[in-house]
Design an enzyme around this catalytic site. Structure first.
Site, short mmCIF file in Angstrom:
data_model
loop_
_atom_site.label_atom_id
_atom_site.label_comp_id
_atom_site.label_asym_id
_atom_site.label_seq_id
_atom_site.Cartn_x
_atom_site.Cartn_y
_atom_site.Cartn_z
N TRP A 162 -15.66 -39.69 -5.22
CA TRP A 162 -14.52 -39.89 -6.28
C TRP A 162 -13.63 -38.50 -6.03
CZ3 TRP A 162 -12.85 -44.21 -7.48
CH2 TRP A 162 -13.65 -45.22 -7.70
N ASP A 208 -12.85 -34.48 -13.55
CA ASP A 208 -12.91 -35.84 -13.90
C ASP A 208 -14.59 -35.95 -14.28
OD1 ASP A 208 -13.55 -38.70 -13.43
OD2 ASP A 208 -12.97 -38.62 -11.24
N LYS A 235 -17.37 -46.53 -17.89
CA LYS A 235 -18.66 -46.11 -17.58
C LYS A 235 -19.50 -45.74 -18.97
CE LYS A 235 -17.19 -46.26 -13.52
NZ LYS A 235 -16.31 -45.20 -12.78
#
Ligand SMILES: *Cc1c(COP(=O)(O)O)cnc(C)c1O
Length: 363
Positions: free
Chosen positions: A102, A175, A199
Site C-alpha cells: 500500500w 494511511d 477495514k
C-alpha cells in the site's frame, strides 16, 4: 452452524450489534418513516447523523479543534492523489517510507505530481519489517512524509510514531486504513490522516480524512474541486452528495467503540487477540509468520502452512468450522487472519483451536 467468524481483510466484519440496529432502523429511522438511504443529505435527520458522528469521533480519538474531519468518497486510494495535490504547497518533492504494497502504491500515485524520495524501504527483505527511523534519509526540502501505519497485505505495523526535530517539523501523512481506532492515537503528531472505512470503521464507499486546517487551501493548479481539501472543508463534506449510508453505519460503529470502553480498552482486547494467534503460530513448526516480531500487525496476520499443498484443505475445513475468508492475499499466498475491532475474541479462540487440531492431524 451456530456462528460464522469472518476474517476478511476488507470489506470486513462489522460489530453484530451495529448490524442489528441498522436492521431495526432499516425501514424507519427514528420515527421518520423512511430509511437513512432515502434521506436528503441536507435534511435535518441526516444532518444530525453526520454531526453526531463528527462529535463522537472527535471525542473518541481526541481530535483537536484545529483539525478538520472529512467524510469523502473514492476510497483510501483517492487520498494517494489528494495528499500530494494539496500538500505540496509550492514544493516539488515528497518523502515516502515503503513498508509494503500500500505504501508502494501511494508513492507510485504521488509520482504523477512530484518527485518522490524513498526515505526508507524494507523491499530488500520482502517488506517483512519496519526500518528504524535512524536509518531514514529524509529530504531537507520535502513537503511531507508519508507512511502506512499498517500494511494490510504484508501484516507489518508501526508500533511507534515518527518524530521530527523541533526546528524541522515535517507534516506527517499517514494511511491508517487498516488500523485506525484500533488503539489510542495522538492526532496532533500528524498533518494528515486518512483511512478507507471498509477495514476498521464501517462499510466501503467512505474514506475518513483528518487534516490540520492550515495545510489545506493551496492545491496544485487544476486540482478538481472534489479533490480540494479546502473546498470539502468549506462545504462540510457536502460539496456533492456524500456516501450517506456508509456515514450512518460508521456513526453506529463509533458509538459501539465508545461502549466497549474507548480506544485503550479496544487496544487491550486487540493485543490479546493478536497474541493468541501469534503464540499459536510461534509454538508450532507447522505454521509460520514471516514478519519480524517487533513489527507484527495486530490487525492482519499472515501465516503459511509448512506444506502449501495443504492450503486448500485448511481453507475448506476452516470454512466447515465457521471460520471464513482466511485465504491470503493473491500476491502472498498462504493464509491471512484479519482481527479488526469487530472480531470478537471468541472468533480467535475458535481459530487457534482449529489450527492446533489441523496441525496435529496433518503434521
Ligand atoms: C485497503 C487499503 C487501501 C485501499 O483502499 P480503497 O478504499 O480500496 O481505495 C489503501 N491503504 C491501505 C492500508 C489499505 O488497507
Amino acid at each position: 452452524m451456530d456462528h460464522i467468524y469472518n476474517f476478511s481483510a476488507g470489506p470486513a466484519v462489522l460489530p453484530r450489534p451495529v448490524l442489528q440496529q441498522a436492521q431495526q432502523e432499516m425501514l424507519d429511522w427514528h420515527g421518520s418513516g423512511i430509511s437513512v438511504m432515502e434521506m436528503s443529505h441536507r435534511g435535518k435527520e441526516f444532518t444530525s447523523i453526520i454531526e453526531e458522528l463528527e462529535h463522537d469521533l472527535r471525542e473518541l480519538a481526541g481530535i483537536p479543534a484545529n483539525y478538520k474531519i472529512l467524510f469523502l468518497q473514492g476510497g483510501a486510494s483517492s487520498q494517494f492523489a489528494m495528499a500530494p495535490m494539496n500538500l505540496l504547497r509550492g514544493k516539488k518533492n515528497a518523502d515516502y517510507v515503503i513498508t509494503g504494497q500500500w505504501s508502494h502504491k501511494a508513492a507510485q500515485e504521488a509520482k504523477r505530481y512530484c518527485t518522490i524520495n524513498i526515505a526508507a524501504s524494507s523491499e530488500e527483505a520482502n517488506f517483512t519489517y519496519v526500518p528504524k527511523q535512524e536509518t531514514w534519509r529524509i529530504d531537507k526540502n520535502t513537503a511531507y512524509l508519508h507512511y502506512t501505519t499498517n500494511e494490510t497485505i504484508g501484516g507489518v505495523e508501526f508500533h511507534w510514531t515518527p518524530e521530527f526535530p523541533e526546528d524541522n517539523q515535517i507534516p506527517l501523512v499517514a494511511d491508517m486504513s487498516s488500523d485506525i481506532l484500533s488503539r489510542p492515537l495522538d492526532v496532533s503528531q500528524y498533518g494528515l490522516i486518512y483511512a478507507g472505512a471498509q477495514k476498521n470503521l464501517g462499510p466501503a464507499g467512505l474514506v475518513l480524512v483528518i487534516i490540520r486546517e492550515d495545510l489545506a487551501g493551496k492545491p496544485l493548479p487544476g486540482t478538481p474541486a472534489l479533490f480540494d481539501y479546502q473546498i470539502q472543508i468549506d462545504n462540510h463534506s457536502m460539496y456533492n452528495t456524500p456516501p450517506t449510508y456508509a456515514i450512518y453505519i460508521t456513526g453506529l460503529v463509533i458509538k459501539w467503540i465508545k461502549q466497549q470502553g474507548g480506544l485503550s480498552a479496544i487496544e487491550h482486547i486487540n493485543t490479546r487477540k493478536a497474541a493468541l494467534l501469534y503464540d499459536t503460530i510461534d509454538h508450532s513448526d507447522f505454521y509460520q509468520c514471516p514478519v519480524a516480531i517487533p513489527d507484527r500487525s495486530r490487525m492482519n496476520i499472515p501465516f503459511t502452512l509448512k506444506n502449501p499443498e495443504l492450503d486448500a484443505i485448511f481453507l475448506s475445513q476452516a470454512e466447515a468450522n465457521g471460520l471464513v475468508q482466511l485465504k491470503g492475499h493473491r500476491s502472498v499466498g498462504g493464509m491471512r487472519a484479519s482481527l479488526y475491532n469487530a472480531m470478537p475474541i471468541e472468533g480467535v479462540v475458535r481459530l487457534v483451536e482449529f489450527m492446533k487440531e489441523f496441525a496435529s492431524k496433518h503434521d
